[in-house]
Design a protein around this motif. Sequence first.
Motif, PDB file in Angstrom:
ATOM      1  N   VAL A 232       0.829  -1.207   0.000  1.00 55.38           N
ATOM      2  CA  VAL A 232       0.000   0.000   0.000  1.00 55.38           C
ATOM      3  C   VAL A 232       0.862   1.256   0.000  1.00 55.38           C
ATOM      4  N   ASP A 233       1.864   1.279   0.886  1.00 52.49           N
ATOM      5  CA  ASP A 233       2.724   2.460   0.968  1.00 52.49           C
ATOM      6  C   ASP A 233       3.458   2.696  -0.348  1.00 52.49           C
ATOM      7  N   PHE A 234       3.934   1.613  -0.959  1.00 55.78           N
ATOM      8  CA  PHE A 234       4.679   1.756  -2.207  1.00 55.78           C
ATOM      9  C   PHE A 234       3.771   2.232  -3.334  1.00 55.78           C
ATOM     10  N   TRP A 235       2.635   1.568  -3.496  1.00 54.02           N
ATOM     11  CA  TRP A 235       1.724   1.955  -4.576  1.00 54.02           C
ATOM     12  C   TRP A 235       1.296   3.421  -4.437  1.00 54.02           C
ATOM     13  N   ALA A 236       0.932   3.818  -3.216  1.00 55.27           N
ATOM     14  CA  ALA A 236       0.487   5.203  -3.012  1.00 55.27           C
ATOM     15  C   ALA A 236       1.609   6.191  -3.275  1.00 55.27           C
ATOM     16  N   SER A 237       2.823   5.838  -2.872  1.00 49.91           N
ATOM     17  CA  SER A 237       3.947   6.761  -3.061  1.00 49.91           C
ATOM     18  C   SER A 237       4.330   6.903  -4.524  1.00 49.91           C
ATOM     19  N   HIS A 238       3.775   6.017  -5.381  1.00 45.71           N
ATOM     20  CA  HIS A 238       4.030   6.106  -6.816  1.00 45.71           C
ATOM     21  C   HIS A 238       2.756   6.410  -7.596  1.00 45.71           C
ATOM     22  N   GLY A 239       1.818   7.097  -6.942  1.00 50.03           N
ATOM     23  CA  GLY A 239       0.744   7.719  -7.699  1.00 50.03           C
ATOM     24  C   GLY A 239      -0.629   7.107  -7.651  1.00 50.03           C
ATOM     25  N   PHE A 240      -0.839   6.050  -6.836  1.00 51.34           N
ATOM     26  CA  PHE A 240      -2.158   5.428  -6.768  1.00 51.34           C
ATOM     27  C   PHE A 240      -2.901   5.853  -5.500  1.00 51.34           C
ATOM     28  N   ALA A 241      -4.217   5.973  -5.612  1.00 48.87           N
ATOM     29  CA  ALA A 241      -5.079   6.110  -4.446  1.00 48.87           C
ATOM     30  C   ALA A 241      -5.557   4.711  -4.096  1.00 48.87           C
ATOM     31  N   VAL A 242      -5.049   4.158  -3.001  1.00 55.59           N
ATOM     32  CA  VAL A 242      -5.312   2.773  -2.624  1.00 55.59           C
ATOM     33  C   VAL A 242      -6.426   2.741  -1.584  1.00 55.59           C
ATOM     34  N   VAL A 243      -7.427   1.910  -1.825  1.00 55.32           N
ATOM     35  CA  VAL A 243      -8.565   1.786  -0.908  1.00 55.32           C
ATOM     36  C   VAL A 243      -8.624   0.345  -0.418  1.00 55.32           C
ATOM     37  N   GLN A 244      -8.588   0.175   0.909  1.00 56.71           N
ATOM     38  CA  GLN A 244      -8.575  -1.145   1.532  1.00 56.71           C
ATOM     39  C   GLN A 244      -9.815  -1.338   2.403  1.00 56.71           C
ATOM     40  N   PRO A 245     -10.683  -2.263   2.061  1.00 58.09           N
ATOM     41  CA  PRO A 245     -11.827  -2.537   2.932  1.00 58.09           C
ATOM     42  C   PRO A 245     -11.466  -3.536   4.022  1.00 58.09           C
ATOM     43  N   THR A 246     -12.207  -3.500   5.104  1.00 63.54           N
ATOM     44  CA  THR A 246     -12.218  -4.591   6.070  1.00 63.54           C
ATOM     45  C   THR A 246     -13.413  -5.467   5.728  1.00 63.54           C
ATOM     46  N   HIS A 247     -13.130  -6.631   5.115  1.00 63.84           N
ATOM     47  CA  HIS A 247     -14.203  -7.547   4.755  1.00 63.84           C
ATOM     48  C   HIS A 247     -14.806  -8.184   6.006  1.00 63.84           C
ATOM     49  N   LEU A 248     -16.009  -8.715   5.866  1.00 63.26           N
ATOM     50  CA  LEU A 248     -16.672  -9.349   6.997  1.00 63.26           C
ATOM     51  C   LEU A 248     -15.908 -10.567   7.511  1.00 63.26           C
ATOM     52  N   SER A 249     -15.033 -11.125   6.692  1.00 63.78           N
ATOM     53  CA  SER A 249     -14.242 -12.278   7.128  1.00 63.78           C
ATOM     54  C   SER A 249     -13.119 -11.900   8.084  1.00 63.78           C
ATOM     55  N   SER A 250     -12.874 -10.617   8.279  1.00 59.33           N
ATOM     56  CA  SER A 250     -11.775 -10.185   9.127  1.00 59.33           C
ATOM     57  C   SER A 250     -12.010 -10.569  10.585  1.00 59.33           C
TER      58      SER A 250
END
Length: 319
Positions: free
Chosen positions: A72-90
């Motif tokens: 996540v940190d790498f992708w965002a630092s290279h231009g992506f808006a990263v969205v991470q859900p907490t699925h019900l399986s968590s």
Amino acid sequence: MTTPPRIADLLGPPAPVLSVRPVVIPTPGRVVDLQVRVTAPVTGGELPILLLSHGQGHSNHLSSLDGYAPLVDFWASHGFAVVQPTHLSSTTLKLAPDTPGAPMYWRSRVEDMTRILDALDVIEAAVPQLGGRLDPSRVAVAGHSMGGHTASLLLGARLIDPDDGNEVRPADPRIKAGVLLAAPGRGGAALTAPMAEHFPFLATPDFSRMTTPTLVVAGDKDASAHLTVAGPEWHTDPYVLAPGPKSLLTLFDAEHGLGGISGYDVAETTDENPERVSTVQLLTCAYLRTALHPDDPAWQSACDALASGPNPIGRVESK
């Protein structure tokens, strides 16, 4: 030997990022509202959106919006808006074992991702620093392990619902590219008996109509013996059994954690290897940049660089 430095140079220096959690998306009919983390560069516009579906590891919090920081940190630092859900399986949600859909919530997981795309206005309102900076025409999805199953369905894979016998076809046309990380493969005789009995939704995947451009990442030592009798090649099925355009990154000596992508210094990683994680970061980012911006040469250059060293850490093939 790690990936040659020029791949990193090609992607440019990392930018500062911001991360906001939890962003709550009201979700009537879901047992709890959907919570997501949003991570993006501090500056810049027309940010492509990257949805990330977590797996089902043994740690308490990695299977939630708090996992997968190395990616996540790498992708965002290279231009992506990263969205991470907490699925019900968590495990963080501590839902009762008799909650409908438990324990894997395979259908709800897919619905979570489409809800995010339906609620971009909610996300922008909750994270005002993102106002007007997202590009909804460039959306990708990534997933690790069970998250790879979720992502594959959004990319065009299908299955037979074990509850009613109907074919499930949840592909979302808004998603233009994907990355499957140690994702499940074919069903049938390839599954272990316990998996076939307890998780019958894994028995009937159909990759033959998964046409969205996708990078499949697999470790050649990822036997996943509790899941499959087919060995490490099982995780390459989403590449082998799907039509092009597809690419396969095979990581040498990698196991299910692919070197440690689910978190920094996590105990559940059986093949901890920072060089391997770096390769996954760089190659997935390069692939998505080219998939969402076809005039960007990052992917071909990354593939050339990976193959150029005397002791490559993996190989790429495409169709």
